[in-house]
Scaffold this motif. Structure first.
Motif, PDB file in Angstrom:
ATOM      1  N   GLY A  76       0.814  -1.210   0.000  1.00 55.87           N
ATOM      2  CA  GLY A  76       0.000   0.000   0.000  1.00 55.87           C
ATOM      3  C   GLY A  76       0.842   1.253   0.000  1.00 55.87           C
ATOM      4  N   TYR A  79       2.534   1.805  -3.425  1.00 57.12           N
ATOM      5  CA  TYR A  79       1.580   2.312  -4.409  1.00 57.12           C
ATOM      6  C   TYR A  79       1.220   3.767  -4.133  1.00 57.12           C
ATOM      7  N   ARG A  80       0.866   4.062  -2.907  1.00 54.62           N
ATOM      8  CA  ARG A  80       0.402   5.419  -2.579  1.00 54.62           C
ATOM      9  C   ARG A  80       1.471   6.475  -2.805  1.00 54.62           C
ATOM     10  N   ASP A  84       3.570   6.798 -11.313  1.00 55.23           N
ATOM     11  CA  ASP A  84       2.738   5.869 -12.079  1.00 55.23           C
ATOM     12  C   ASP A  84       3.484   4.585 -12.436  1.00 55.23           C
ATOM     13  N   ARG A  87       3.543   2.431  -9.353  1.00 56.01           N
ATOM     14  CA  ARG A  87       2.212   1.868  -9.116  1.00 56.01           C
ATOM     15  C   ARG A  87       1.945   0.700 -10.060  1.00 56.01           C
ATOM     16  N   ASP A 110      -8.090  -3.136  -3.313  1.00 47.81           N
ATOM     17  CA  ASP A 110      -8.212  -1.681  -3.148  1.00 47.81           C
ATOM     18  C   ASP A 110      -7.337  -0.952  -4.170  1.00 47.81           C
ATOM     19  N   LEU A 111      -6.121  -1.456  -4.386  1.00 46.81           N
ATOM     20  CA  LEU A 111      -5.206  -0.820  -5.334  1.00 46.81           C
ATOM     21  C   LEU A 111      -5.715  -0.984  -6.768  1.00 46.81           C
ATOM     22  N   ALA A 113      -8.835  -1.294  -7.662  1.00 44.27           N
ATOM     23  CA  ALA A 113      -9.981  -0.394  -7.813  1.00 44.27           C
ATOM     24  C   ALA A 113      -9.518   1.035  -8.058  1.00 44.27           C
ATOM     25  N   ASP A 114      -8.477   1.457  -7.356  1.00 46.38           N
ATOM     26  CA  ASP A 114      -7.952   2.805  -7.565  1.00 46.38           C
ATOM     27  C   ASP A 114      -7.423   2.957  -8.982  1.00 46.38           C
ATOM     28  N   ALA A 115      -6.670   1.970  -9.464  1.00 47.83           N
ATOM     29  CA  ALA A 115      -6.104   2.041 -10.811  1.00 47.83           C
ATOM     30  C   ALA A 115      -7.192   2.098 -11.876  1.00 47.83           C
ATOM     31  N   ARG A 117      -9.941   3.507 -11.666  1.00 47.93           N
ATOM     32  CA  ARG A 117     -10.573   4.829 -11.689  1.00 47.93           C
ATOM     33  C   ARG A 117      -9.738   5.854 -12.444  1.00 47.93           C
ATOM     34  N   THR A 118      -8.521   5.491 -12.820  1.00 49.08           N
ATOM     35  CA  THR A 118      -7.655   6.419 -13.531  1.00 49.08           C
ATOM     36  C   THR A 118      -7.912   6.352 -15.029  1.00 49.08           C
TER      37      THR A 118
END
Length: 222
Positions: A76, A79-80, A84, A87, A110-111, A113-115, A117-118
């Motif tokens: 986490g 990634y955070r 890019d 990540r 979770d990671l 899902a975040d990706a 959204r990009t």
């Protein structure tokens, strides 16, 4: 690619997992950022880049060296706080995760899902690799595939697409095709393949994307 650097990096992370924080951002300089298959995959959307491969190895070493809870926390942070490319390396490295290691799977989802959204095609492609294919629920996975089609990412970048495709995905893609046809927009070969029989392409095979290109998400369907 500098295999020696990767071997040394894996050994360092195995012996002292915290070393990954310094090695991860250094991978691009050490092994190069060129695509693994510059002719067939010039943006590294399918096969990745040399630094992707190096980071995948470092993540695999980290997962083997730490208890699941600690590894999930470290991934986490990587990634955070990473750029890019870093990540992307985390997402691709998740393919080495033990499917029964619940803390890592939960953190990885979770990671992913975040990706998703990009609007970075390399992140989206990495999110739909083997880890995403194994662990995303069907609803989230379908919408990920729809986004791949909308962004023009080659469908071959999506792991296990033939195993996971279902009638609902076919319906969603057919709807996307109908909308694009009504708007006189191109229909790619990948769209036609997933939409079912009788759909004709109106464009040559998907062109290469600029990883910095942004795009609006397709309309979300249930």
């Amino acid at each position: 690619m500098n295999d020696g650097w990767i071997t040394e990096g894996v050994a360092a992370v195995t012996a002292e997992p915290a070393r990954i924080a310094e090695l991860f951002p250094a991978a691009g300089r050490a092994v190069g950022r060129e695509p693994v298959d510059p002719d067939g995959d010039p943006l590294g959307l399918v096969h990745g880049t040399f630094d992707d491969r190096a980071r995948e190895e470092l993540v695999a070493a980290l997962l083997a060296a730490l208890p699941p809870e600690d590894a999930a926390r470290e991934l986490g942070d990587l990634y955070r706080y990473g750029d890019d490319a870093e990540r992307r390396g985390v997402l691709r490295g998740l393919s080495a995760a033990d499917p029964d290691a619940e803390p890592i799977v939960a953190a990885g989802l979770d990671l992913v899902a975040d990706a998703l959204r990009t609007n970075d095609p390399r992140l989206v492609a990495a999110a739909l690799g083997p880890f995403g294919a194994r662990h995303l629920d069907q609803h989230a996975w379908r919408h990920g595939v729809l986004k791949v089609l909308f962004m023009g990412i080659p469908l071959v970048a999506v792991a296990d697409v033939d195993r996971r495709r279902d009638d609902e995905l076919t319906r969603m893609v057919a709807g996307l095709v109908a909308e694009r046809r009504a708007a006189s927009r191109d229909i790619s070969e990948d769209m036609a393949r997933l939409a079912g029989r009788g759909v004709q392409t109106t464009v040559d095979p998907t062109p290469a994307l600029d990883p910095t290109t942004t795009a609006h998400d397709p309309e979300q369907e249930d």
